[in-house]
Motif scaffolding. Structure first.
Motif, PDB file in Angstrom:
ATOM      1  N   TRP A 240       0.839  -1.207   0.000  1.00  0.00           N
ATOM      2  CA  TRP A 240       0.000   0.000   0.000  1.00  0.00           C
ATOM      3  C   TRP A 240       0.873   1.255   0.000  1.00  0.00           C
ATOM      4  O   TRP A 240       0.543   2.261  -0.636  1.00  0.00           O
ATOM      5  CB  TRP A 240      -0.914  -0.032   1.220  1.00  0.00           C
ATOM      6  CG  TRP A 240      -1.693   1.219   1.434  1.00  0.00           C
ATOM      7  CD1 TRP A 240      -2.691   1.735   0.665  1.00  0.00           C
ATOM      8  CD2 TRP A 240      -1.541   2.138   2.527  1.00  0.00           C
ATOM      9  NE1 TRP A 240      -3.168   2.897   1.184  1.00  0.00           N
ATOM     10  CE2 TRP A 240      -2.488   3.183   2.338  1.00  0.00           C
ATOM     11  CE3 TRP A 240      -0.722   2.178   3.648  1.00  0.00           C
ATOM     12  CZ2 TRP A 240      -2.609   4.237   3.223  1.00  0.00           C
ATOM     13  CZ3 TRP A 240      -0.845   3.230   4.530  1.00  0.00           C
ATOM     14  CH2 TRP A 240      -1.785   4.243   4.317  1.00  0.00           C
ATOM     15  N   ILE A 241       1.999   1.190   0.709  1.00  0.00           N
ATOM     16  CA  ILE A 241       2.902   2.340   0.744  1.00  0.00           C
ATOM     17  C   ILE A 241       3.696   2.441  -0.553  1.00  0.00           C
ATOM     18  O   ILE A 241       3.959   3.530  -1.063  1.00  0.00           O
ATOM     19  CB  ILE A 241       3.856   2.220   1.955  1.00  0.00           C
ATOM     20  CG1 ILE A 241       3.055   2.300   3.266  1.00  0.00           C
ATOM     21  CG2 ILE A 241       4.927   3.296   1.921  1.00  0.00           C
ATOM     22  CD1 ILE A 241       3.892   2.045   4.498  1.00  0.00           C
ATOM     23  N   TYR A 242       4.055   1.272  -1.117  1.00  0.00           N
ATOM     24  CA  TYR A 242       4.961   1.269  -2.260  1.00  0.00           C
ATOM     25  C   TYR A 242       4.254   1.602  -3.568  1.00  0.00           C
ATOM     26  O   TYR A 242       4.881   2.149  -4.483  1.00  0.00           O
ATOM     27  CB  TYR A 242       5.621  -0.103  -2.366  1.00  0.00           C
ATOM     28  CG  TYR A 242       6.632  -0.218  -3.473  1.00  0.00           C
ATOM     29  CD1 TYR A 242       7.845   0.462  -3.405  1.00  0.00           C
ATOM     30  CD2 TYR A 242       6.377  -1.002  -4.595  1.00  0.00           C
ATOM     31  CE1 TYR A 242       8.780   0.364  -4.422  1.00  0.00           C
ATOM     32  CE2 TYR A 242       7.306  -1.100  -5.613  1.00  0.00           C
ATOM     33  CZ  TYR A 242       8.504  -0.423  -5.521  1.00  0.00           C
ATOM     34  OH  TYR A 242       9.423  -0.516  -6.518  1.00  0.00           O
ATOM     35  N   ARG A 243       2.941   1.282  -3.693  1.00  0.00           N
ATOM     36  CA  ARG A 243       2.246   1.507  -4.965  1.00  0.00           C
ATOM     37  C   ARG A 243       2.300   2.977  -5.395  1.00  0.00           C
ATOM     38  O   ARG A 243       2.588   3.269  -6.563  1.00  0.00           O
ATOM     39  CB  ARG A 243       0.801   1.022  -4.862  1.00  0.00           C
ATOM     40  CG  ARG A 243       0.065   1.128  -6.203  1.00  0.00           C
ATOM     41  CD  ARG A 243      -1.362   0.649  -6.105  1.00  0.00           C
ATOM     42  NE  ARG A 243      -1.434  -0.773  -5.864  1.00  0.00           N
ATOM     43  CZ  ARG A 243      -1.816  -1.317  -4.706  1.00  0.00           C
ATOM     44  NH1 ARG A 243      -2.155  -0.545  -3.691  1.00  0.00           N
ATOM     45  NH2 ARG A 243      -1.874  -2.625  -4.556  1.00  0.00           N
ATOM     46  N   PRO A 244       2.021   3.952  -4.511  1.00  0.00           N
ATOM     47  CA  PRO A 244       2.160   5.353  -4.939  1.00  0.00           C
ATOM     48  C   PRO A 244       3.579   5.712  -5.361  1.00  0.00           C
ATOM     49  O   PRO A 244       3.766   6.537  -6.274  1.00  0.00           O
ATOM     50  CB  PRO A 244       1.724   6.154  -3.697  1.00  0.00           C
ATOM     51  CG  PRO A 244       0.872   5.216  -2.917  1.00  0.00           C
ATOM     52  CD  PRO A 244       1.454   3.865  -3.147  1.00  0.00           C
TER      53      PRO A 244
END
Length: 500
Positions: A240-244
């Protein structure tokens, strides 16, 4: 050898989380084992103290040693009862001290008891249990007789009770010990020695508490399941943190290639949302600035054409043919230089959408056009069809500049197309003297010419490679120069491929 894991922030985050969870699990197992062991020891000692107090209470109610021996043998947790002239229990045992203090604090009537000792060991020789091999130095009491058959009731005075057979591992059921000293007193066995008048001691060997601590396997299983669930949740959280961040990296690469910026959806943690908002603002302002510069340069080019046209009209009115030709050559050179400068200034300022372009067809068409005007150009196509996102007119201009540069300085241009994974390479070779290694990068700078005569007929304006590099960089590609071992220079244009 291929890497097992891609070197990304997500992979590193997951590996760090997994490593931390494994270390936490090992520490939790060790801590549980130490705590469980200490708790078990405390519970074992408490059970032994309570069992010893019950035996002492039973002894205080008996009139003599013989009566106590018979009463003790009737107890289910008693393994052995023996009358002797000495105590087999040590007087310095910690459990024995607890029993003595609790007995004194209870204020109970001792009856015929003169004294008593309690210990988890004894002062006599090691003992053997029937049904088990004797340990080194073991001795069987002199008055011990063979154990009774199963179901015959309690043993007679001075005899061992029949112990159950060892388990699957050959282990005594009464303790943790294993090895050559298995025959000695296991941890749950204890000695209670009671003295009656006349120096008569009754030594009772009894069991108290459990033979082992609580099992650790269920705890490890539950802990492993919990940590696995935490690891999976941590993986989703890292994703969730890495997707952006992935979206931000793709948008940065697209902006660097000159593609039109599409505002990123702002998501993720608060600090990451701030970064994405700042990137959107920066990209919008950058596109506006580039468009303004392009508009200014286009306006300048348009305005310069008016005085150049007026000068051409005046030059045409000159009667002297030599002067008129000299003036017209000067005006042609000025117009050519102005257009080249405008191209150099606007080559990397486009913000409109790129088109899917068959690079093989584009290079083949350009080569044929040059061949039609008599230029020595040959083209070798690739076996695979390769497509790139490009502005066809700009990319054609960049490749034409490089080919004409090869023809001008190297007599001819041999062009071939190569597939390189996710990239395509356009290779342009010539037969010229090559470029000095020290000037490989300098030739891309504006107004830099290796031909020092400053004659535009032989050396151009020094803007061709500069314009080509700007256009290629705007397409997300790169250009590389090298000298061939057999002679001549090689220019390699590398562009990212696109899916059709």
């Amino acid at each position: 050898m291929k890497r097992l894991f891609a070197d990304t922030l997500l992979t590193r985050s997951i590996l760090i989380v997994v490593a931390a969870l494994i270390i936490a699990q090992l520490l939790a197992v060790v801590a549980f084992k130490l705590i469980a062991q200490n708790v078990f020891i405390a519970m074992q000692e408490k059970a032994q103290v309570e069992a010893a107090l019950e035996i002492v209470t039973l002894a205080s109610a008996q009139p003599d040693a013989a009566a106590f021996s018979e009463a003790a043998e009737a107890q289910a947790n008693v393994v052995f009862v023996r009358q002797d002239d000495r105590s087999l229990a040590r007087a310095d045992d910690g459990v024995g001290a607890d029993v003595q203090s609790q007995w004194a604090a209870s204020g109970r009537d001792a009856g015929q008891i003169v004294s008593f000792n309690v210990s988890r060991g004894h002062s006599g020789p090691p003992m053997n249990f029937p049904g088990f091999p004797p340990g080194p130095g073991s001795a069987t009491p002199s008055d011990a007789r063979p154990p009774p058959a199963p179901g015959m009731g309690p043993s007679e005075k001075g005899e061992f009770r029949k112990l159950p057979p060892p388990g699957e591992e050959g282990r005594l059921p009464f303790g943790f010990g294993r090895g050559e000293n298995n025959g000695r007193f296991p941890s749950r066995l204890m000695n209670v020695s009671v003295e009656y008048p006349g120096g008569q001691w009754v030594n009772v060997l009894m069991t108290a508490g459990a033979d082992r601590g609580p099992p650790i396997q269920p705890f490890i299983f539950v802990l492993s399941i919990s940590l696995l669930a935490v690891a999976i949740a941590a993986g989703f959280a890292a994703r969730w943190i890495y997707r952006p961040l992935e979206e931000l990296a793709r948008a940065s690469s697209a902006l660097g290639r000159g593609e039109k910026h599409t505002p990123l959806p702002v998501s993720g943690p608060r600090d990451l949302r701030k970064v994405m908002q700042a990137f959107n603002t920066m990209a919008t302002r950058l596109e506006g600035t580039l468009q303004s510069q392009k508009d200014v340069l286009v306006a300048i080019g348009h305005d310069l054409r008016t005085p150049l046209t007026a000068l051409r009209i005046r030059a045409a009115m000159i009667e002297d043919d030599a002067e008129r030709e000299k003036m017209e050559r000067a005006l042609d050179e000025l117009q050519s230089l102005t257009e080249a400068a405008l191209q150099a200034g606007t080559s990397s300022l486009r913000t409109d959408e790129k088109l899917l372009t068959d690079i093989g067809a584009l290079v083949e068409s350009l080569s044929e056009d040059l061949q039609d005007i008599g230029q020595p150009v040959t083209f070798t196509d690739s076996a695979d069809r390769m497509v790139v996102r490009a502005w066809p007119e700009d990319l054609t201009r960049a490749l034409r500049n490089i080919m004409m540069n090869a023809i001008r300085y190297g007599e001819r241009a041999r062009v071939q197309l190569e597939e390189r994974g996710n990239e395509c390479a356009i290779i342009i070779d010539d037969d010229g003297p090559g470029i000095p290694e020290a000037q490989m990068q300098a030739v891309f700078e504006p107004l830099v010419r290796l031909e020092k005569s400053r004659n535009t007929e032989t050396g151009g304006h020094g803007l061709g490679l500069h314009i080509s590099r700007n256009i290629i960089l705007a397409h997300g590609g790169r250009i590389e120069l090298s000298n061939r071992p057999e002679g001549g220079c090689r220019a390699t244009v590398i562009l990212p491929r696109s899916e059709v």
